[in-house]
Design a protein around this motif. Structure first.
Motif, PDB file in Angstrom:
ATOM      1  N   GLN A 141       0.826  -1.198   0.000  1.00 43.37           N
ATOM      2  CA  GLN A 141       0.000   0.000   0.000  1.00 43.37           C
ATOM      3  C   GLN A 141       0.864   1.253   0.000  1.00 43.37           C
ATOM      4  O   GLN A 141       2.048   1.217   0.352  1.00 43.37           O
ATOM      5  CB  GLN A 141      -0.917   0.017   1.220  1.00 43.37           C
ATOM      6  N   VAL A 142       0.260   2.349  -0.431  1.00 47.22           N
ATOM      7  CA  VAL A 142       0.917   3.646  -0.338  1.00 47.22           C
ATOM      8  C   VAL A 142       0.855   4.075   1.125  1.00 47.22           C
ATOM      9  O   VAL A 142      -0.184   3.961   1.770  1.00 47.22           O
ATOM     10  CB  VAL A 142       0.210   4.679  -1.234  1.00 47.22           C
ATOM     11  N   LYS A 143       1.971   4.558   1.654  1.00 47.70           N
ATOM     12  CA  LYS A 143       1.988   4.930   3.068  1.00 47.70           C
ATOM     13  C   LYS A 143       0.989   6.071   3.302  1.00 47.70           C
ATOM     14  O   LYS A 143       0.772   6.926   2.428  1.00 47.70           O
ATOM     15  CB  LYS A 143       3.388   5.323   3.515  1.00 47.70           C
ATOM     16  N   PRO A 144       0.352   6.102   4.472  1.00 50.86           N
ATOM     17  CA  PRO A 144      -0.718   7.072   4.748  1.00 50.86           C
ATOM     18  C   PRO A 144      -0.331   8.524   4.455  1.00 50.86           C
ATOM     19  O   PRO A 144      -1.137   9.276   3.898  1.00 50.86           O
ATOM     20  CB  PRO A 144      -0.996   6.853   6.234  1.00 50.86           C
ATOM     21  N   ARG A 145       0.875   8.936   4.806  1.00 49.11           N
ATOM     22  CA  ARG A 145       1.266  10.334   4.611  1.00 49.11           C
ATOM     23  C   ARG A 145       1.375  10.722   3.146  1.00 49.11           C
ATOM     24  O   ARG A 145       1.304  11.906   2.809  1.00 49.11           O
ATOM     25  CB  ARG A 145       2.596  10.611   5.315  1.00 49.11           C
ATOM     26  N   SER A 146       1.540   9.725   2.278  1.00 47.44           N
ATOM     27  CA  SER A 146       1.694  10.012   0.848  1.00 47.44           C
ATOM     28  C   SER A 146       0.375   9.953   0.090  1.00 47.44           C
ATOM     29  O   SER A 146       0.291  10.411  -1.055  1.00 47.44           O
ATOM     30  CB  SER A 146       2.674   9.020   0.213  1.00 47.44           C
ATOM     31  N   GLN A 147      -0.653   9.399   0.695  1.00 47.98           N
ATOM     32  CA  GLN A 147      -1.896   9.145  -0.029  1.00 47.98           C
ATOM     33  C   GLN A 147      -2.623  10.408  -0.464  1.00 47.98           C
ATOM     34  O   GLN A 147      -3.454  10.362  -1.374  1.00 47.98           O
ATOM     35  CB  GLN A 147      -2.821   8.267   0.814  1.00 47.98           C
ATOM     36  N   THR A 148      -2.324  11.548   0.174  1.00 45.91           N
ATOM     37  CA  THR A 148      -2.985  12.795  -0.193  1.00 45.91           C
ATOM     38  C   THR A 148      -2.202  13.597  -1.236  1.00 45.91           C
ATOM     39  O   THR A 148      -2.641  14.677  -1.628  1.00 45.91           O
ATOM     40  CB  THR A 148      -3.204  13.677   1.057  1.00 45.91           C
ATOM     41  N   SER A 149      -1.075  13.081  -1.687  1.00 51.41           N
ATOM     42  CA  SER A 149      -0.310  13.800  -2.704  1.00 51.41           C
ATOM     43  C   SER A 149      -1.035  13.685  -4.044  1.00 51.41           C
ATOM     44  O   SER A 149      -1.738  12.700  -4.310  1.00 51.41           O
ATOM     45  CB  SER A 149       1.102  13.225  -2.814  1.00 51.41           C
ATOM     46  N   PRO A 150      -0.901  14.695  -4.908  1.00 51.03           N
ATOM     47  CA  PRO A 150      -1.644  14.706  -6.179  1.00 51.03           C
ATOM     48  C   PRO A 150      -1.473  13.443  -7.019  1.00 51.03           C
ATOM     49  O   PRO A 150      -2.439  12.943  -7.600  1.00 51.03           O
ATOM     50  CB  PRO A 150      -1.075  15.940  -6.893  1.00 51.03           C
ATOM     51  N   GLN A 151      -0.228  12.909  -7.102  1.00 51.28           N
ATOM     52  CA  GLN A 151      -0.016  11.740  -7.957  1.00 51.28           C
ATOM     53  C   GLN A 151      -0.808  10.527  -7.496  1.00 51.28           C
ATOM     54  O   GLN A 151      -1.291   9.740  -8.314  1.00 51.28           O
ATOM     55  CB  GLN A 151       1.469  11.406  -8.030  1.00 51.28           C
ATOM     56  N   PHE A 152      -0.983  10.386  -6.185  1.00 46.09           N
ATOM     57  CA  PHE A 152      -1.731   9.232  -5.685  1.00 46.09           C
ATOM     58  C   PHE A 152      -3.229   9.488  -5.636  1.00 46.09           C
ATOM     59  O   PHE A 152      -4.020   8.544  -5.726  1.00 46.09           O
ATOM     60  CB  PHE A 152      -1.196   8.814  -4.324  1.00 46.09           C
ATOM     61  N   LEU A 153      -3.633  10.741  -5.517  1.00 45.34           N
ATOM     62  CA  LEU A 153      -5.065  11.056  -5.618  1.00 45.34           C
ATOM     63  C   LEU A 153      -5.566  10.720  -7.021  1.00 45.34           C
ATOM     64  O   LEU A 153      -6.669  10.195  -7.187  1.00 45.34           O
ATOM     65  CB  LEU A 153      -5.307  12.536  -5.305  1.00 45.34           C
ATOM     66  N   VAL A 154      -4.737  11.006  -8.014  1.00 42.95           N
ATOM     67  CA  VAL A 154      -5.077  10.655  -9.396  1.00 42.95           C
ATOM     68  C   VAL A 154      -5.171   9.136  -9.546  1.00 42.95           C
ATOM     69  O   VAL A 154      -6.101   8.603 -10.161  1.00 42.95           O
ATOM     70  CB  VAL A 154      -4.019  11.226 -10.372  1.00 42.95           C
ATOM     71  N   ALA A 155      -4.201   8.416  -8.975  1.00 45.66           N
ATOM     72  CA  ALA A 155      -4.200   6.949  -9.062  1.00 45.66           C
ATOM     73  C   ALA A 155      -5.426   6.366  -8.377  1.00 45.66           C
ATOM     74  O   ALA A 155      -6.039   5.416  -8.880  1.00 45.66           O
ATOM     75  CB  ALA A 155      -2.928   6.398  -8.434  1.00 45.66           C
ATOM     76  N   ALA A 156      -5.790   6.925  -7.217  1.00 41.06           N
ATOM     77  CA  ALA A 156      -6.928   6.402  -6.451  1.00 41.06           C
ATOM     78  C   ALA A 156      -8.237   6.551  -7.214  1.00 41.06           C
ATOM     79  O   ALA A 156      -9.189   5.794  -6.986  1.00 41.06           O
ATOM     80  CB  ALA A 156      -7.021   7.113  -5.101  1.00 41.06           C
ATOM     81  N   GLN A 157      -8.282   7.502  -8.135  1.00 39.36           N
ATOM     82  CA  GLN A 157      -9.483   7.710  -8.954  1.00 39.36           C
ATOM     83  C   GLN A 157      -9.499   6.823 -10.201  1.00 39.36           C
ATOM     84  O   GLN A 157     -10.421   6.876 -11.006  1.00 39.36           O
ATOM     85  CB  GLN A 157      -9.570   9.181  -9.373  1.00 39.36           C
ATOM     86  N   GLY A 158      -8.463   6.008 -10.345  1.00 41.89           N
ATOM     87  CA  GLY A 158      -8.398   5.082 -11.475  1.00 41.89           C
ATOM     88  C   GLY A 158      -8.074   5.740 -12.802  1.00 41.89           C
ATOM     89  O   GLY A 158      -8.366   5.191 -13.867  1.00 41.89           O
ATOM     90  N   GLN A 159      -7.410   6.902 -12.755  1.00 38.26           N
ATOM     91  CA  GLN A 159      -7.184   7.653 -13.982  1.00 38.26           C
ATOM     92  C   GLN A 159      -6.029   7.117 -14.823  1.00 38.26           C
ATOM     93  O   GLN A 159      -5.766   7.634 -15.911  1.00 38.26           O
ATOM     94  CB  GLN A 159      -6.972   9.135 -13.650  1.00 38.26           C
ATOM     95  N   HIS A 160      -5.316   6.099 -14.321  1.00 41.07           N
ATOM     96  CA  HIS A 160      -4.256   5.490 -15.127  1.00 41.07           C
ATOM     97  C   HIS A 160      -4.792   4.330 -15.973  1.00 41.07           C
ATOM     98  O   HIS A 160      -4.052   3.763 -16.779  1.00 41.07           O
ATOM     99  CB  HIS A 160      -3.128   4.979 -14.234  1.00 41.07           C
ATOM    100  N   ALA A 161      -6.061   4.010 -15.778  1.00 37.56           N
ATOM    101  CA  ALA A 161      -6.623   2.839 -16.459  1.00 37.56           C
ATOM    102  C   ALA A 161      -6.603   2.983 -17.979  1.00 37.56           C
ATOM    103  O   ALA A 161      -6.595   1.980 -18.700  1.00 37.56           O
ATOM    104  CB  ALA A 161      -8.048   2.600 -15.973  1.00 37.56           C
ATOM    105  N   ASP A 162      -6.587   4.228 -18.469  1.00 33.97           N
ATOM    106  CA  ASP A 162      -6.627   4.431 -19.921  1.00 33.97           C
ATOM    107  C   ASP A 162      -5.329   4.045 -20.615  1.00 33.97           C
ATOM    108  O   ASP A 162      -5.307   3.844 -21.836  1.00 33.97           O
ATOM    109  CB  ASP A 162      -6.968   5.895 -20.240  1.00 33.97           C
TER     110      ASP A 162
END
Length: 206
Positions: A141-162
């Motif tokens: 998992q992504v460590k808790p402190r990093s989960q709010t960074s923009p790159q992981f917020l994008v990943a959490a929304q599934g935007q790399h699926a394309d």
């Protein structure tokens, strides 16, 4: 620096005939041939060059050095089963490869970077080695402190699926929580890499 690396990956992609990045894929749709002034011409490849190209394809898709690939090959050929399939399966269990498959990054280079920068935890412990081999049953998992960074917020929304293949069945992922589990060892047929592994076997066995 980033621009030079991007252009290098586009050229490498055209030379190998596979897209190593989303940008390279778009470029190759316009120019689906090798780079250079003779890129459109026919080239008669020797058996050696064909085997070498397949090895380079495999290495490029995992973004690893020749010494790293050779080390995994030596391990794969000592295992039971087909050496080529073992090789791909072992490479696929690298932490950076699984971070990419899970959708936490868009490219293998980006996946390696987030590992090196200490954003990734395995079973609750920080791991900063991209080559770390994840075992079945381990949770990443992504460590808790990093989960709010923009790159992981994008990943959490599934935007790399394309730009990524469908989630393989050997992973059980929860993108909203930025975590996944390797539920079993990958099988070669499921691993989304483009490579004739028999050619790689023949290259190293010559």
């Amino acid at each position: 620096m980033a621009g030079n690396r991007s252009r290098k990956l586009v050229r490498e992609s055209r030379a190998l005939g596979i897209a190593l990045t989303p940008k390279a894929e778009k470029y190759m749709q316009r120019r689906p041939y090798r780079p250079g002034e003779h890129g459109r011409g026919r080239v008669k490849e020797s058996d050696y060059s064909i085997r070498l190209k397949e090895k380079q394809r495999l290495r490029a898709q995992y973004g690893i050095r020749e010494s790293q690939l050779r080390k995994v090959w030596d391990e794969a050929r000592r295992m039971d089963g087909l050496a080529g399939e073992n090789l791909v399966e072992l490479l696929e269990m690298r932490l950076d490869a699984l971070v990419l498959r899970a959708g936490f990054a868009r490219t293998i280079a980006q996946a390696r970077q987030v590992v090196v920068h200490r954003h990734i935890m395995v079973d609750g412990r920080l791991v900063d080695r991209p080559s770390f081999r994840v075992k079945p049953g381990q949770v990443v998992q992504v460590k808790p402190r990093s989960q709010t960074s923009p790159q992981f917020l994008v990943a959490a929304q599934g935007q790399h699926a394309d730009v990524l293949p469908a989630m393989p069945e050997y992973l059980k992922a929860d993108l909203t929580k930025l975590r996944f589990e390797l539920i079993r060892r990958p099988k070669r047929a499921e691993v989304p890499v483009i490579c004739d592994v028999q050619m790689v076997v023949e290259h190293y066995s010559r």
